[in-house]
Design a protein around this motif. Structure first.
Motif, mmCIF file in Angstrom:
data_model
loop_
_atom_site.group_PDB
_atom_site.id
_atom_site.type_symbol
_atom_site.label_atom_id
_atom_site.label_comp_id
_atom_site.label_asym_id
_atom_site.label_seq_id
_atom_site.Cartn_x
_atom_site.Cartn_y
_atom_site.Cartn_z
ATOM 1 N N LEU A 24 9.759 32.700 -16.712
ATOM 2 C CA LEU A 24 9.822 31.338 -16.184
ATOM 3 C C LEU A 24 9.423 30.304 -17.240
ATOM 4 O O LEU A 24 9.981 29.201 -17.269
ATOM 5 N N ARG B 223 6.229 35.460 -15.166
ATOM 6 C CA ARG B 223 5.665 34.204 -15.683
ATOM 7 C C ARG B 223 6.216 33.898 -17.075
ATOM 8 O O ARG B 223 6.583 32.763 -17.378
ATOM 9 N N ALA C 299 14.693 36.080 -15.326
ATOM 10 C CA ALA C 299 13.553 35.821 -14.434
ATOM 11 C C ALA C 299 13.813 36.412 -13.051
ATOM 12 O O ALA C 299 12.930 37.041 -12.464
ATOM 13 N N CYS D 162 17.423 32.331 -16.479
ATOM 14 C CA CYS D 162 17.178 32.419 -15.034
ATOM 15 C C CYS D 162 17.481 33.821 -14.526
ATOM 16 O O CYS D 162 16.723 34.376 -13.721
#
Length: 108
Positions: free
Chosen positions: A90, A87, A77, A74
């Motif tokens: 994720l 992308r 990201a 996370c």
């Protein structure tokens, strides 16, 4: 509902079906949503570095947790600003979630 077999990793089909059901609930409740990414910047880049270091240190000790792995992904990201790279990050978050859920399910 029955779909052709397109997943090869054990548990991923069930995970995808659960994600699809959750997305249907979200769409029914909120409709199709559009938001800014809210990623990037020095603070989030530093946070990603700290989370990556914490995860690696725990892994080196043989004590890494799913929380640390997910937070690292996370964090990466959150630090990303390029849409293509975001992308990819994720997708890695989603894959870690699938792995963690598979681990939880295997304990039952």
């Amino acid at each position: 509902m029955s779909y052709p077999t397109i997943f090869t990793t054990p548990g991923v089909r069930a995970f995808a079906e659960e994600i699809d059901a959750e997305r249907q609930r979200q769409l029914a409740k909120f409709g199709d949503q559009r938001h800014l990414d809210g990623t990037g910047g020095l603070f989030l880049a530093n946070m990603a570095h700290v989370l990556r270091s914490e995860c690696q240190e725990a892994a080196d000790r043989g004590e890494v947790t799913w929380r640390q792995i997910l937070m690292e992904e996370c964090g990466e990201a959150f630090a990303e600003t390029d849409p293509k790279a975001l992308r990819t990050e994720l997708l890695q978050v989603a894959a870690v979630c699938a792995a963690w859920i598979a681990d939880l399910d295997s304990r039952a």
